[in-house]
Design a protein around this motif. Structure first.
Motif, mmCIF file in Angstrom:
data_model
loop_
_atom_site.group_PDB
_atom_site.id
_atom_site.type_symbol
_atom_site.label_atom_id
_atom_site.label_comp_id
_atom_site.label_asym_id
_atom_site.label_seq_id
_atom_site.Cartn_x
_atom_site.Cartn_y
_atom_site.Cartn_z
ATOM 1 N N ILE A 109 1.047 -1.449 0.072
ATOM 2 C CA ILE A 109 -0.043 -0.078 0.473
ATOM 3 C C ILE A 109 0.615 1.138 -0.172
ATOM 4 C CG2 ILE A 109 -1.510 1.232 0.857
ATOM 5 C CD1 ILE A 109 -3.275 -1.534 2.184
ATOM 6 N N SER A 110 0.508 1.814 -1.391
ATOM 7 C CA SER A 110 2.000 2.852 -1.282
ATOM 8 C C SER A 110 1.151 4.507 -0.715
ATOM 9 C CB SER A 110 2.395 3.226 -2.849
ATOM 10 O OG SER A 110 0.929 3.974 -3.122
ATOM 11 N N ASP A 111 1.892 4.683 -0.126
ATOM 12 C CA ASP A 111 1.374 6.133 0.586
ATOM 13 C C ASP A 111 1.419 6.959 -0.435
ATOM 14 O OD1 ASP A 111 1.436 8.022 2.041
ATOM 15 O OD2 ASP A 111 3.660 9.164 3.431
ATOM 16 N N PRO A 112 0.341 7.979 -1.029
ATOM 17 C CA PRO A 112 -0.120 9.302 -1.974
ATOM 18 C C PRO A 112 0.678 9.853 -2.079
ATOM 19 C CG PRO A 112 -2.351 8.701 -0.728
ATOM 20 C CD PRO A 112 -0.761 7.598 -0.380
ATOM 21 N N VAL A 113 1.310 10.576 -1.005
ATOM 22 C CA VAL A 113 1.973 11.674 -0.657
ATOM 23 C C VAL A 113 3.072 11.329 0.126
ATOM 24 C CG1 VAL A 113 0.189 12.814 0.854
ATOM 25 C CG2 VAL A 113 1.657 11.296 2.311
ATOM 26 N N ALA A 114 3.764 10.233 0.113
ATOM 27 C CA ALA A 114 5.701 10.213 0.199
ATOM 28 C C ALA A 114 5.876 11.082 -1.540
ATOM 29 C CB ALA A 114 5.897 8.989 0.095
ATOM 30 N N VAL A 115 7.057 11.470 -1.331
ATOM 31 C CA VAL A 115 7.728 11.927 -2.667
ATOM 32 C C VAL A 115 8.429 10.759 -2.827
ATOM 33 C CG1 VAL A 115 9.873 12.839 -3.342
ATOM 34 C CG2 VAL A 115 8.873 13.737 -1.125
ATOM 35 N N LYS A 116 8.087 10.856 -4.658
ATOM 36 C CA LYS A 116 8.325 9.616 -5.756
ATOM 37 C C LYS A 116 9.822 9.571 -5.812
ATOM 38 C CE LYS A 116 4.656 8.078 -6.785
ATOM 39 N NZ LYS A 116 3.577 8.266 -6.208
ATOM 40 N N ALA A 117 10.542 8.620 -6.158
ATOM 41 C CA ALA A 117 12.286 8.522 -6.515
ATOM 42 C C ALA A 117 12.314 9.123 -8.151
ATOM 43 C CB ALA A 117 12.380 7.234 -6.358
ATOM 44 N N PRO A 118 13.518 10.005 -7.746
ATOM 45 C CA PRO A 118 13.770 11.247 -9.252
ATOM 46 C C PRO A 118 14.564 10.156 -10.279
ATOM 47 C CG PRO A 118 15.372 11.444 -7.623
ATOM 48 C CD PRO A 118 14.312 10.174 -6.560
ATOM 49 N N ASP A 119 14.055 10.532 -11.489
ATOM 50 C CA ASP A 119 14.681 9.663 -13.085
ATOM 51 C C ASP A 119 16.109 10.236 -12.513
ATOM 52 O OD1 ASP A 119 15.041 7.793 -14.605
ATOM 53 O OD2 ASP A 119 13.050 8.785 -16.264
ATOM 54 N N LEU A 120 16.819 9.593 -12.311
ATOM 55 C CA LEU A 120 18.248 10.870 -12.369
ATOM 56 C C LEU A 120 18.869 10.069 -14.062
ATOM 57 C CD1 LEU A 120 19.412 9.342 -9.584
ATOM 58 C CD2 LEU A 120 18.576 11.957 -10.295
ATOM 59 N N ILE A 121 18.755 9.184 -14.803
ATOM 60 C CA ILE A 121 19.230 8.876 -16.303
ATOM 61 C C ILE A 121 17.753 8.930 -17.257
ATOM 62 C CG2 ILE A 121 20.379 7.014 -15.440
ATOM 63 C CD1 ILE A 121 18.830 5.133 -16.404
ATOM 64 N N ARG A 123 14.933 7.497 -18.087
ATOM 65 C CA ARG A 123 14.796 6.077 -18.667
ATOM 66 C C ARG A 123 15.038 5.910 -19.911
ATOM 67 N NH1 ARG A 123 12.188 4.167 -15.048
ATOM 68 N NH2 ARG A 123 10.672 2.520 -15.926
ATOM 69 N N ASP A 124 16.974 6.403 -19.999
ATOM 70 C CA ASP A 124 17.859 5.615 -20.994
ATOM 71 C C ASP A 124 18.032 4.705 -20.230
ATOM 72 O OD1 ASP A 124 18.957 5.328 -23.444
ATOM 73 O OD2 ASP A 124 20.627 7.254 -22.508
ATOM 74 N N PHE A 125 18.740 3.209 -20.680
ATOM 75 C CA PHE A 125 19.401 2.406 -19.570
ATOM 76 C C PHE A 125 20.383 2.368 -21.055
ATOM 77 C CE2 PHE A 125 14.369 1.596 -17.889
ATOM 78 C CZ PHE A 125 15.591 1.857 -16.494
ATOM 79 N N THR A 126 20.509 2.948 -21.572
ATOM 80 C CA THR A 126 21.658 1.998 -22.706
ATOM 81 C C THR A 126 23.369 2.575 -22.734
ATOM 82 O OG1 THR A 126 20.717 4.077 -23.962
ATOM 83 C CG2 THR A 126 20.461 1.593 -24.492
ATOM 84 N N ALA A 127 23.919 2.189 -22.221
ATOM 85 C CA ALA A 127 25.284 2.997 -22.008
ATOM 86 C C ALA A 127 26.544 2.718 -23.271
ATOM 87 C CB ALA A 127 26.091 1.959 -20.306
ATOM 88 N N THR A 128 27.323 3.384 -23.159
ATOM 89 C CA THR A 128 28.110 3.783 -24.346
ATOM 90 C C THR A 128 29.580 3.514 -23.797
ATOM 91 O OG1 THR A 128 29.480 5.862 -23.214
ATOM 92 C CG2 THR A 128 27.406 6.107 -24.956
ATOM 93 N N GLU A 129 29.453 3.059 -22.217
ATOM 94 C CA GLU A 129 30.662 2.051 -22.049
ATOM 95 C C GLU A 129 30.169 1.329 -20.381
ATOM 96 O OE1 GLU A 129 33.647 5.184 -20.455
ATOM 97 O OE2 GLU A 129 34.388 5.769 -22.652
ATOM 98 N N VAL A 130 31.195 0.258 -20.527
ATOM 99 C CA VAL A 130 31.050 -0.466 -19.000
ATOM 100 C C VAL A 130 31.259 -0.051 -17.692
ATOM 101 C CG1 VAL A 130 31.440 -2.530 -18.174
ATOM 102 C CG2 VAL A 130 31.522 -2.304 -20.925
ATOM 103 N N ASN A 131 30.127 0.137 -16.611
ATOM 104 C CA ASN A 131 30.223 0.734 -15.845
ATOM 105 C C ASN A 131 30.366 2.387 -15.735
ATOM 106 O OD1 ASN A 131 30.711 -1.213 -14.349
ATOM 107 N ND2 ASN A 131 32.813 -1.655 -14.705
ATOM 108 N N THR A 132 29.246 2.849 -16.315
ATOM 109 C CA THR A 132 28.776 4.465 -16.892
ATOM 110 C C THR A 132 27.432 4.298 -15.943
ATOM 111 O OG1 THR A 132 27.899 3.715 -18.829
ATOM 112 C CG2 THR A 132 30.689 4.908 -17.999
#
Length: 137
Positions: A109-121, A123-132
């Protein structure tokens, strides 16, 4: 069409021995299949008659009864006694099912007033190099 039916359809032209060897079935299996054809037809006819009784019981219950209750209804009205497994098999083949009255368990049961986690990337999950880029929860 099964393999035995194919052999039965083409046996005059090619022969049973040749067709069975090509299809990888034993000739005894073909002859057993042919010998038991009337029994299968009789069972199918009996299943069709039972399917009509099952449809009627299902319709009378407004589509709510499943295989166990329909089996009990069929036993109460008399006639041929059938098992619940046979009733369930026939109900599957004709596309009938009972109503399930189970509640869906809500685990989170999610808390509707809780702050959502920010989308730091973004939604782009492709990386040009390993470990980036690291993605986790």
């Amino acid at each position: 069409m099964n393999r035995c039916q194919f052999v039965d359809d083409h046996q005059r032209r090619f022969g049973v021995k040749r067709l069975c060897s090509i299809l990888g079935i034993a000739r005894s299996s073909f002859y057993y299949w042919r010998r038991t054809a009337p029994d299968r037809a009789a069972r199918q006819a009996a299943d069709d008659r039972l399917a009509a009784r099952i449809r009627k019981a299902h319709r009378d219950s407004d589509g709510t009864y499943g295989a166990p209750r329909i089996t009990a209804e069929l036993r109460d009205e008399g006639g041929q006694v059938v098992s619940h497994k046979r009733v369930a098999r026939i109900m599957r083949t004709i596309g009938l099912e009972g109503v399930r009255l189970r509640r869906r368990h809500r685990t989170t049961i999610s808390d509707p007033v809780a702050v959502k986690a920010p989308d730091l990337i973004g939604r782009d999950f492709t990386a040009t190099e390993v470990n980036t880029k690291y993605v986790g929860d």
